[in-house]
Design an enzyme around this catalytic site. Structure first.
Site, PDB file in Angstrom:
ATOM      1  N   LYS A   1      37.945  75.423  22.774  1.00 29.31           N
ATOM      2  CA  LYS A   1      37.370  74.899  23.783  1.00 29.31           C
ATOM      3  C   LYS A   1      38.608  74.033  24.599  1.00 29.31           C
ATOM      4  CE  LYS A   1      35.666  71.321  25.302  1.00 29.31           C
ATOM      5  NZ  LYS A   1      36.334  70.945  26.470  1.00 29.31           N
TER       6      LYS A   1
ATOM      7  N   GLY B   1      42.444  64.420  20.163  1.00 31.47           N
ATOM      8  CA  GLY B   1      41.840  63.814  21.432  1.00 31.47           C
ATOM      9  C   GLY B   1      41.746  62.366  20.918  1.00 31.47           C
ATOM     10  N   SER B   2      40.756  61.720  21.660  1.00 32.71           N
ATOM     11  CA  SER B   2      40.641  60.168  21.373  1.00 32.71           C
ATOM     12  C   SER B   2      39.904  59.954  19.987  1.00 32.71           C
ATOM     13  CB  SER B   2      39.940  59.779  22.702  1.00 32.71           C
ATOM     14  OG  SER B   2      38.585  60.373  22.563  1.00 32.71           O
TER      15      SER B   2
ATOM     16  N   GLY C   1      37.133  61.772  18.255  1.00 31.67           N
ATOM     17  CA  GLY C   1      37.158  62.242  16.806  1.00 31.67           C
ATOM     18  C   GLY C   1      36.166  61.813  15.963  1.00 31.67           C
TER      19      GLY C   1
ATOM     20  N   GLU D   1      43.470  65.017  15.063  1.00 28.96           N
ATOM     21  CA  GLU D   1      45.019  64.371  15.511  1.00 28.96           C
ATOM     22  C   GLU D   1      44.461  63.410  16.488  1.00 28.96           C
ATOM     23  OE1 GLU D   1      47.851  64.920  14.331  1.00 28.96           O
ATOM     24  OE2 GLU D   1      47.716  66.827  13.467  1.00 28.96           O
TER      25      GLU D   1
ATOM     26  N   CYS E   1      50.543  61.515  22.609  1.00 26.39           N
ATOM     27  CA  CYS E   1      49.828  60.659  21.444  1.00 26.39           C
ATOM     28  C   CYS E   1      50.960  60.013  20.464  1.00 26.39           C
ATOM     29  CB  CYS E   1      48.991  61.579  20.430  1.00 26.39           C
ATOM     30  SG  CYS E   1      49.857  63.121  20.170  1.00 26.39           S
TER      31      CYS E   1
ATOM     32  N   GLU F   1      46.044  52.254  22.961  1.00 24.46           N
ATOM     33  CA  GLU F   1      46.732  53.099  23.409  1.00 24.46           C
ATOM     34  C   GLU F   1      46.462  53.176  25.026  1.00 24.46           C
ATOM     35  OE1 GLU F   1      45.550  57.116  22.396  1.00 24.46           O
ATOM     36  OE2 GLU F   1      47.353  57.722  22.135  1.00 24.46           O
TER      37      GLU F   1
HETATM   38  P1  NAD Z   1      38.999  63.175  24.482  1.00 19.71           P
HETATM   39  O1  NAD Z   1      38.736  62.779  23.165  1.00 19.71           O
HETATM   40  O2  NAD Z   1      38.316  62.520  25.411  1.00 19.71           O
HETATM   41  O3  NAD Z   1      38.788  64.829  24.767  1.00 19.71           O
HETATM   42  C1  NAD Z   1      39.484  65.714  23.870  1.00 19.71           C
HETATM   43  C2  NAD Z   1      38.720  67.111  23.906  1.00 19.71           C
HETATM   44  O4  NAD Z   1      37.583  66.546  23.429  1.00 19.71           O
HETATM   45  C3  NAD Z   1      38.555  67.524  25.402  1.00 19.71           C
HETATM   46  O5  NAD Z   1      38.428  69.099  25.089  1.00 19.71           O
HETATM   47  C4  NAD Z   1      36.938  67.265  25.456  1.00 19.71           C
HETATM   48  O6  NAD Z   1      36.263  68.181  26.328  1.00 19.71           O
HETATM   49  C5  NAD Z   1      36.379  67.401  24.059  1.00 19.71           C
HETATM   50  N1  NAD Z   1      35.266  66.395  23.948  1.00 19.71           N
HETATM   51  C6  NAD Z   1      34.960  65.167  24.246  1.00 19.71           C
HETATM   52  N2  NAD Z   1      33.820  64.735  23.927  1.00 19.71           N
HETATM   53  C7  NAD Z   1      33.402  65.663  23.155  1.00 19.71           C
HETATM   54  C8  NAD Z   1      32.241  65.780  22.183  1.00 19.71           C
HETATM   55  N3  NAD Z   1      31.248  64.729  22.154  1.00 19.71           N
HETATM   56  N4  NAD Z   1      32.173  66.734  21.399  1.00 19.71           N
HETATM   57  C9  NAD Z   1      33.015  67.900  21.216  1.00 19.71           C
HETATM   58  N5  NAD Z   1      34.127  67.655  22.092  1.00 19.71           N
HETATM   59  C10 NAD Z   1      34.193  66.581  22.890  1.00 19.71           C
HETATM   60  O7  NAD Z   1      40.383  62.961  24.697  1.00 19.71           O
HETATM   61  P2  NAD Z   1      41.502  63.264  25.685  1.00 19.71           P
HETATM   62  O8  NAD Z   1      40.817  62.128  26.764  1.00 19.71           O
HETATM   63  O9  NAD Z   1      41.268  64.527  26.465  1.00 19.71           O
HETATM   64  O10 NAD Z   1      42.781  63.162  25.448  1.00 19.71           O
HETATM   65  C11 NAD Z   1      43.517  61.868  25.216  1.00 19.71           C
HETATM   66  C12 NAD Z   1      43.532  61.286  24.017  1.00 19.71           C
HETATM   67  O11 NAD Z   1      43.836  62.392  22.857  1.00 19.71           O
HETATM   68  C13 NAD Z   1      44.327  60.209  23.577  1.00 19.71           C
HETATM   69  O12 NAD Z   1      43.726  59.169  23.146  1.00 19.71           O
HETATM   70  C14 NAD Z   1      45.647  60.850  22.780  1.00 19.71           C
HETATM   71  O13 NAD Z   1      46.344  60.083  22.114  1.00 19.71           O
HETATM   72  C15 NAD Z   1      44.738  61.941  22.153  1.00 19.71           C
HETATM   73  N6  NAD Z   1      45.816  62.739  21.760  1.00 19.71           N
HETATM   74  C16 NAD Z   1      45.991  63.098  20.385  1.00 19.71           C
HETATM   75  C17 NAD Z   1      47.123  64.159  20.179  1.00 19.71           C
HETATM   76  C18 NAD Z   1      47.620  64.080  18.739  1.00 19.71           C
HETATM   77  O14 NAD Z   1      48.192  65.197  18.123  1.00 19.71           O
HETATM   78  N7  NAD Z   1      47.187  63.226  17.765  1.00 19.71           N
HETATM   79  C19 NAD Z   1      47.455  64.813  21.148  1.00 19.71           C
HETATM   80  C20 NAD Z   1      47.013  64.772  22.259  1.00 19.71           C
HETATM   81  C21 NAD Z   1      46.180  63.604  22.760  1.00 19.71           C
END
Ligand code: NAD
Length: 480
Positions: free
Chosen positions: A174, A227-228, A232, A249, A283, A383
């Site tokens: 996704k 993601g966040s 997570g 991650e 990140c 962050e």
């Molecule tokens: P996010 O957590 O909002 O979204 C990430 C993904 O999760 C998106 O595809 C989103 O649609 C999905 N998502 C959101 N809510 C969900 C739920 N309830 N159930 C399942 N999926 C859901 O994060 P973002 O705003 O897209 O990305 C930014 C964050 O990601 C930052 O905090 C950054 O540090 C982190 N990040 C980490 C890494 C890493 O490798 N450690 C890499 C890139 C980004």
């Protein structure tokens, strides 16, 4: 007429139950394309297709080198359309064209690396005495669900798709709601490479709809999430409910310790790369610099001049390597960063440069440096995910390490010094999954990456990542 992009389910393009959504170019505010968004019933179909392929045994029946060749062919397909893919990524994500080209090249590298790893996975024989013959087999989990963020959408998807397919899993991916367009092209690439219909499914969709439906689906056997921290935590809860493993991650607030004997000219280049590429939306960004008070003003002056030299604007107009910086990925991300900067100023921090959005269409925050930052304040702990770096001071190396380790994160860390003993001591003491000495982002597809603390668990990249995608079966044979 804008173009329309689809989901890729069971080997074909598919509309989605959540309707058509306009994808904006964050560098211009214009609509790039319309994207069909998937809902829970689309997730259902994608998981069913992936399960069918897994249960047929068609991928695990292959000699691994054959799977590896197909994985590598997906990387070759990316490179064959490098310019087209890079331009689409640039327009939907806001990064500069040179960064988008790098992302396509780096993504292809994952398919090359894990394609090559496919035939290196081996079990072992365990001696149990004359009466038994015992050996282990490494088997894929089955359906790998992969939830991708918007900062490096193609590269982060490449990281998990390549590893999952190389180890014989099937995938339901996704993409982020902000950046679904270029990711969808992995679907036909897998088909062209020879993967059966259903082996790789790509869905666009909202996080709380398609994302939640996928993470909680009982037909999923393993989850990879980037993601966040907040999301997570929800993914980990969904995985726990279904007793499936997950790799998380998450974010970071990573610090570079700049020692008084460091090469400052070289350090400038590392700051340019570490916090002012991808508009700081990395990140593992260098979001804090910790230096000695005597050196601070020199460092801030140098970095301020560097920040002012970076030309910020629409990504498509910035094609030459290291030329300029692009937009932030969305209006809300920019507003969040502005809010954090405003509260930092209220907390006593000073803006040395940047800090205010550009007065033009698109979501632009110029390179920003904050000084006089209290290590315990919100801006030093949170962050920002923007081109914002905090400069902090420490009296000695021990205090610098203490400040560097003083957040809930632990993704990466770095130390800049000409003294090997200082570097080694700091590398040992810093809390993080990856430590850089004298070069930020040193390493590559071959080196394991992942977090300590709230930065997550499990490792991506390198051979280490392979173990997230396989489970061990022991076969014990009683001899007659
Ligand atoms: P996010 O957590 O909002 O979204 C990430 C993904 O999760 C998106 O595809 C989103 O649609 C999905 N998502 C959101 N809510 C969900 C739920 N309830 N159930 C399942 N999926 C859901 O994060 P973002 O705003 O897209 O990305 C930014 C964050 O990601 C930052 O905090 C950054 O540090 C982190 N990040 C980490 C890494 C890493 O490798 N450690 C890499 C890139 C980004």
């Amino acid at each position: 007429m804008t173009e329309t992009y689809f989901n890729w389910i069971d080997g074909d393009w598919a509309e989605g139950g959540a309707g058509l959504v306009s994808i904006e170019n964050p560098g211009t505010g214009e609509t790039v394309a319309q994207q069909h968004f998937a809902d829970a019933s689309d997730v259902e179909r994608a998981v069913a297709a992936a399960r069918r392929v897994h249960q047929s045994g068609v991928l695990t029946a292959l000699r691994p080198v054959e799977r590896g060749r197909m994985v590598r062919a997906m990387g070759d397909a990316l490179l064959a359309r490098l310019e087209e893919n890079a331009q689409l990524l640039c327009r939907e994500q806001g990064k500069t064209l040179w960064e988008a080209r790098n992302e396509i090249r780096n993504s292809a590298r994952y398919f090359e690396y894990y394609g090559n790893q496919a035939e290196t996975l081996e079990g072992k024989q365990i001696p149990l005495g004359a009466g038994y013959f015992d050996f282990t087999v490494l088997e894929p989990f089955g359906v790998s669900a992969q939830i991708i963020p918007w900062n490096f959408p193609i590269e982060i998807a490449a990281r998990s798709i390549s590893c999952a397919l190389a180890t014989g899993n099937t995938c339901v991916v996704k993409s982020s709601e902000l950046t679904p367009l270029a990711t969808s092209l992995y679907g036909p690439a897998a088909k062209e490479a020879g993967f059966p219909d259903g082996a790789l499914n790509i869905l666009a969709g909202w996080g709380d709809e398609a994302g939640a439906a996928l993470a909680g689906h009982p037909g999923v056997n393993q989850i990879v999430f980037t993601g966040s921290v907040a999301t997570g935590s929800k993914i980990a809860a969904a995985a726990a409910k279904n007793i499936v493993p997950c790799v998380l991650e998450l974010g970071g607030k990573s610090a570079a310790i700049l020692c008084d004997d460091a090469d400052l000219d070289a350090f400038e280049g590392e700051v340019r790369k570490g916090i002012w590429t991808n508009a700081g939306q990395i990140c593992s960004a260098m979001s804090r610099i910790i230096t000695h008070p005597d050196q601070r003003d020199t460092v801030v002056d140098r970095l301020t001049a560097l920040a002012q030299s970076i030309d910020v604007g629409p990504g498509m107009e910035r094609a030459v390597p290291m030329q300029g910086m692009g937009a932030m990925a969305s209006g809300p991300q920019l507003e969040r960063a502005e809010g954090l900067i405003a509260r930092a100023e209220a907390d006593g921090a000073k803006v040395a440069v940047g800090g205010r959005r550009l007065n033009q269409p698109g979501h632009f925050l110029p390179p920003t440096i904050l000084t006089d930052v209290d290590p315990a304040s919100e801006i030093a702990q949170t962050e920002v995910f923007a081109p914002v770096v905090c400069v902090l001071t420490a009296e000695d190396d021990a205090q610098a390490v203490e400040i560097a380790n003083g957040t809930e994160y632990g993704l990466v860390g770095g130390v800049f010094t000409r003294n090997l003993d200082r570097a080694t001591r700091a590398a040992r003491q810093l809390r993080g999954g990856q430590i850089f000495v004298n070069e930020w982002f040193a390493g590559g597809v071959e080196t394991p990456f992942g977090g300590y603390g709230k930065s997550g668990y499990g490792r991506e990249k390198g051979r280490e990542a392979l173990w997230n995608y396989v489970q061990t079966k022991n076969v014990a044979i009683k001899l007659g």
